[in-house]
Motif scaffolding. Structure first.
Motif, PDB file in Angstrom:
ATOM      1  N   GLN A 110       5.172  13.023  -7.553  1.00 52.63           N
ATOM      2  CA  GLN A 110       5.582  12.758  -6.080  1.00 52.63           C
ATOM      3  C   GLN A 110       6.158  13.951  -5.283  1.00 52.63           C
ATOM      4  O   GLN A 110       5.971  14.214  -4.316  1.00 52.63           O
ATOM      5  CB  GLN A 110       6.485  11.738  -6.174  1.00 52.63           C
ATOM      6  CG  GLN A 110       5.783  10.242  -6.283  1.00 52.63           C
ATOM      7  CD  GLN A 110       6.602   8.840  -5.990  1.00 52.63           C
ATOM      8  OE1 GLN A 110       7.643   8.821  -6.612  1.00 52.63           O
ATOM      9  NE2 GLN A 110       6.415   8.251  -5.292  1.00 52.63           N
ATOM     10  N   LYS A 125       1.034   2.867   2.805  1.00 56.45           N
ATOM     11  CA  LYS A 125       2.365   2.748   2.190  1.00 56.45           C
ATOM     12  C   LYS A 125       2.433   1.935   0.938  1.00 56.45           C
ATOM     13  O   LYS A 125       3.090   1.189   0.516  1.00 56.45           O
ATOM     14  CB  LYS A 125       3.333   2.404   3.258  1.00 56.45           C
ATOM     15  CG  LYS A 125       3.552   3.299   4.163  1.00 56.45           C
ATOM     16  CD  LYS A 125       4.534   2.546   5.332  1.00 56.45           C
ATOM     17  CE  LYS A 125       5.108   3.721   6.306  1.00 56.45           C
ATOM     18  NZ  LYS A 125       3.958   4.045   7.194  1.00 56.45           N
ATOM     19  N   ASN A 158       2.861   1.946  -2.542  1.00 58.68           N
ATOM     20  CA  ASN A 158       3.509   3.045  -3.442  1.00 58.68           C
ATOM     21  C   ASN A 158       3.050   2.440  -4.761  1.00 58.68           C
ATOM     22  O   ASN A 158       3.051   3.316  -5.728  1.00 58.68           O
ATOM     23  CB  ASN A 158       5.228   3.005  -3.357  1.00 58.68           C
ATOM     24  CG  ASN A 158       5.289   3.699  -2.293  1.00 58.68           C
ATOM     25  OD1 ASN A 158       4.630   4.655  -1.639  1.00 58.68           O
ATOM     26  ND2 ASN A 158       6.562   3.385  -1.466  1.00 58.68           N
ATOM     27  N   SER A 213       1.440   4.839  -7.640  1.00 64.92           N
ATOM     28  CA  SER A 213       1.741   4.982  -9.033  1.00 64.92           C
ATOM     29  C   SER A 213       0.601   4.750 -10.175  1.00 64.92           C
ATOM     30  O   SER A 213       0.720   5.337 -11.142  1.00 64.92           O
ATOM     31  CB  SER A 213       2.934   4.112  -9.255  1.00 64.92           C
ATOM     32  OG  SER A 213       2.729   2.818  -9.631  1.00 64.92           O
TER      33      SER A 213
END
Length: 432
Positions: free
Chosen positions: A158, A250, A252, A256
């Motif tokens: 990230q 957005k 996340n 991942s």
């Protein structure tokens, strides 16, 4: 006189847009002949109804149509690359061959051999990163060793991620540099010894799923996952586009998941022995039972554990299984039945449309406890608790196991508490 060209060799990057090798080839100074090889080294090991071959064949047809609109075409060959390349060089004067990196053991060996052959013919073999954001040695610990635990890897991943790494390659600006080429024939599935599969392939249509992904992805009846594994596997979707979309939404958790895929590819690259041996080598000492009758029951979805059976039937009928259920069925095979994870990995390799060696091996070794950053060996999923948590209304189970709750349904193949005690004993003895 032979025409002087360069070649862009497509493998698992079956798109014209945002393709690293194609972009660099088109900017290379010679007309570019796109090439795809149906590789007998791979195909000869597959069943004749392998759905992935149908998917690739359909995708190749689409690519040819797009190239025809540009006044070009895709040269499609069927055979072994080591035999096909000399034939191509007889026909064309090739100065460079462009391709994208692949990280699986066979692909690495193939590319090493091709690099040696092409170099001996004074042809440059130039390869690029395309199917991942970060590869090989791009994400390392401070001591330059590879990460073997996901969380610190992902933090680095990230931290390094920026627009430079997610920017698309503007291939379409340079389509004028494609070789004006006649219609090259496309070998039929039948000519290659395959039949057309009746399975349905998922479309690239995931944006609507991203808002609810984090909350809903673990519930198999909801169908809230993105189904893009197949498209990432064969490159019909650019990973850069997927990552940009994850950031824009957005999402996340989905980001991942995309990083997990790259983490497992990095593991396979640095530890190629883990493709068929335990990452934690002491796990190779485990005395698996490997009961073939029980393995067959697991494969067919007749274990008497409804969530396991639902998952296996979904796989057998559609070529896909929900990710949460993949963990449950893998844990069941390795822990409840004490069957070698490699048996399950090979079955998934045969059946999954989205089969990706790095992720599949990584997932199976995670479930068995033998992998890097794996579940501890004493963690044994309880299928009943997994059902209560993720399929409480039994919607998923009833869809795939219609005889559930009737006398026709199989009796449990093994009792849970007994199986748990047995596996702990066997693993403790092996790892002592």
């Amino acid at each position: 006189m032979k025409k002087t060209i360069s070649i862009c060799w497509f493998r698992r990057d079956l798109r014209l847009a945002d393709n690293a090798a194609l972009y660099h080839a088109l900017k290379g100074g010679h007309p570019v002949l796109p090439l795809f090889i149906f590789d007998k080294n791979i195909l000869d090991k597959l069943p004749e109804d392998d759905a992935r071959v149908t998917f690739i064949h359909q995708t190749i047809e689409d690519l040819k149509d797009l190239l025809h609109k540009q006044g070009s075409d895709l040269l499609v060959k069927y055979g072994k690359p080591e035999k096909i390349w000399p034939e191509i060089l007889d026909e064309y004067h090739v100065t460079e061959v462009y391709a994208n990196h692949d990280y699986e053991p066979y692909a690495r060996e193939r590319d090493d051999n091709m690099a040696e052959f092409l170099t001996s013919e004074k042809i440059a073999f130039i390869t690029f990163k395309d199917q991942v954001i970060f590869e090989k040695d791009e994400i390392l610990k401070a001591d330059k060793s590879p990460y073997t635990v996901f969380t610190p890897y992902y933090k680095q991943w990230q931290a390094k991620l920026d627009n430079f790494y997610t920017k698309a390659y503007p291939t379409e600006k340079y389509f004028k540099n494609l070789l004006a080429s006649k219609n090259h024939p496309l070998p039929s599935l039948k000519e290659m010894g395959f039949e057309k599969s009746s399975l349905k392939f998922p479309k690239i249509d995931y944006k609507s799923k991203l808002d609810g992904y984090a909350k809903e992805r673990d519930f198999p009846a909801m169908d809230s996952t993105t189904h893009i594994g197949l498209h990432l596997r064969f490159g019909t979707l650019s990973i850069r586009k997927a990552v940009r979309d994850a950031i824009d939404a957005k999402s996340n958790v989905w980001l991942s998941e995309l990083a997990w895929r790259e983490f497992y590819m990095t593991i396979l690259w640095h530890f190629p022995y883990s493709a068929n041996g335990s990452f934690k080598k002491q796990y190779d000492k485990i005395k698996w039972r490997n009961n073939e009758t029980e393995f067959k029951a697991w494969c067919e979805g007749n274990t008497g554990y409804p969530i396991v059976d639902a998952g296996m039937r979904q796989l057998n009928q559609t070529g896909w299984m929900h990710n949460r259920v993949r963990m449950v069925v893998a844990s069941f095979l390795t822990k409840h039945l004490l069957i070698d994870w490699r048996w399950g990995e090979a079955y998934f390799a045969e059946k999954l449309l989205d089969y990706e060696m790095a992720s599949n091996v990584g997932g199976w070794q995670w479930a068995a406890g033998s992998g890097n950053d794996a579940a501890p060996y004493f963690r044994v999923f309880n299928p009943e608790l997994q059902t209560k948590k993720f399929d409480a209304k039994l919607d998923y189970i009833k869809k795939w196991v219609p005889e559930f709750g009737t006398k026709k349904y199989a009796q449990p193949i093994v009792e849970h508490t007994f199986a748990r005690e047995r596996v702990l004993k066997v693993f403790k003895e092996a790892l002592a």
